[in-house]
Design an enzyme around this catalytic site. Structure first.
Site, mmCIF file in Angstrom:
data_model
loop_
_atom_site.group_PDB
_atom_site.id
_atom_site.type_symbol
_atom_site.label_atom_id
_atom_site.label_comp_id
_atom_site.label_asym_id
_atom_site.label_seq_id
_atom_site.Cartn_x
_atom_site.Cartn_y
_atom_site.Cartn_z
ATOM 1 N N VAL A 14 1.341 -3.460 4.019
ATOM 2 C CA VAL A 14 1.371 -4.718 4.772
ATOM 3 C C VAL A 14 2.582 -5.579 4.438
ATOM 4 C CG1 VAL A 14 -1.123 -4.758 5.118
ATOM 5 C CG2 VAL A 14 -0.132 -5.926 3.124
ATOM 6 N N TYR A 71 -4.447 -3.094 -9.767
ATOM 7 C CA TYR A 71 -4.219 -2.861 -8.339
ATOM 8 C C TYR A 71 -3.298 -3.918 -7.729
ATOM 9 C CZ TYR A 71 -5.197 -2.459 -3.356
ATOM 10 O OH TYR A 71 -5.072 -2.351 -1.995
ATOM 11 N N SER A 110 0.791 -1.236 0.000
ATOM 12 C CA SER A 110 0.000 0.000 0.000
ATOM 13 C C SER A 110 0.819 1.280 0.000
ATOM 14 C CB SER A 110 -0.962 0.013 1.199
ATOM 15 O OG SER A 110 -2.027 -0.881 0.984
ATOM 16 N N LYS A 155 0.313 3.335 -3.035
ATOM 17 C CA LYS A 155 -0.868 4.188 -3.198
ATOM 18 C C LYS A 155 -0.510 5.664 -3.239
ATOM 19 C CE LYS A 155 -3.778 0.737 -0.922
ATOM 20 N NZ LYS A 155 -4.511 0.364 0.314
ATOM 21 N N TYR A 209 -4.162 3.738 8.122
ATOM 22 C CA TYR A 209 -5.484 3.131 8.303
ATOM 23 C C TYR A 209 -6.093 3.553 9.633
ATOM 24 C CZ TYR A 209 -3.221 0.356 4.686
ATOM 25 O OH TYR A 209 -2.528 -0.032 3.581
#
Length: 311
Positions: free
Chosen positions: A263, A193, A66, A69, A245
């Site tokens: 992660v 993705y 992530s 992103k 998060y």
């Protein structure tokens, strides 16, 4: 050149954390990540001139997951500008990164671009009617440019592992499509993705790649603009408030600098005007953030006085 204090601090942090027994748990729900050695730890700090302070496994490639992103959002903003905020919000989620109930409650508008649903919308923007191969080529070229390194690659084994187990992401994508918030076919968005998350980088490469966010949107090596200074500030703001998060508030409280976790155990952090930082340790906490990586950034921020909230 890097200060002697910074180099010593980085070395001390790595030495301290090398003796740490509690390292969290690797992301074993992705088979290719389940076998990563949790004993690894790397840190790299890059300044505007590309000078580095590193320690530990800073030259070992890992799956950035992530963290990607941040770069995908940068590209999407370049394509459609602020109209992206009609499709994805800018608020902390307060829920798990793959929450389906929150997406239902929000009627198909993800809370922010760093939770999985929001990142799927960003992937949809990057696709823009192209094939996933073309879109992923654009992402890689961008990373090669900002990192000054053309060896960054996509780990196909990790991508296939994610595709084989990514049922919740498939559910999120189909839910987004049901609300009209995906324009491209679901399978193409998911493929883009999953492969984006499977990009492999070292701490050295990641720290270099994040420099444009630390230095006003400029590419420090060439001096050219990557994004406007205003857009860099806004991306940093999202990293600070949404980058970890449902652990984002605690991270901001403890560390006080913009950062985005993944992660795979990596974290990209930004100290505006001073440095870009990458840390990596595969063991995660309950929110999916690197245990040792978070601790390392807290130690570094405190010792260097780097919190954006003051010394």
């Amino acid at each position: 050149m890097m200060s002697e204090k910074l180099a010593e601090t980085v070395a001390e942090i790595a030495a301290t954390l090398s003796a740490r027994a509690d390292r969290g748990r690797v992301a074993d729900y992705i088979p290719e990540l389940a076998g990563v050695d949790p004993g690894q730890f790397g840190i790299a700090v890059a300044d505007a001139g590309g000078h580095m302070a590193t320690a530990g496994d800073a030259a070992t490639p890992f799956s950035i997951q992530s963290v990607s992103k941040v770069f995908a959002l940068t590209l999407a903003l370049g394509k459609i500008g602020d109209s992206i905020w009609h499709r994805v919000g800018r608020e902390p989620s307060g829920n798990a990164f793959n929450s389906i109930t929150q997406l239902e409650y929000e009627k198909g508008i993800p809370r922010n671009p760093f939770i999985n649903a929001g990142a799927l919308v960003v992937s949809d923007v990057i696709l823009s009617g192209h094939t996933p191969k073309v879109a992923l080529g654009e992402v890689l070229r961008f990373l090669h440019f900002v990192a000054d390194d053309e060896t960054i690659f996509i780990d196909d084994k990790v991508a296939r592992s994610e595709e084989a187990t990514g049922f919740r992401n498939a559910a999120l994508a189909n839910y987004l499509r049901a609300f009209g918030n995906l324009k491209n076919p679901v399978e193409m968005v998911l493929g883009t993705y999953f492969h984006q998350c499977a990009i492999a980088m070292t701490c050295r490469q990641l720290a270099m790649a994040g420099r444009y966010l630390a230095f006003g949107g400029r590419h420090p090596t060439s001096g050219g603009g990557v994004v406007s200074s205003d857009r860099a500030k806004r991306i940093n703001a999202l990293m600070l408030t949404c980058g970890h998060y449902d652990g984002s508030g605690d991270f901001a409280f403890r560390v006080g600098i913009p950062a985005k976790s993944g992660v795979g155990g990596g974290i990209l952090a930004v100290v505006p005007g001073k440095a870009s930082i990458a840390v990596w340790s595969p063991g995660l906490d309950a929110q999916g953030n690197s245990v040792l990586g978070s601790d390392a950034l807290e130690m570094l921020s405190r010792r260097m006085g780097w919190s954006v909230f003051g010394d």
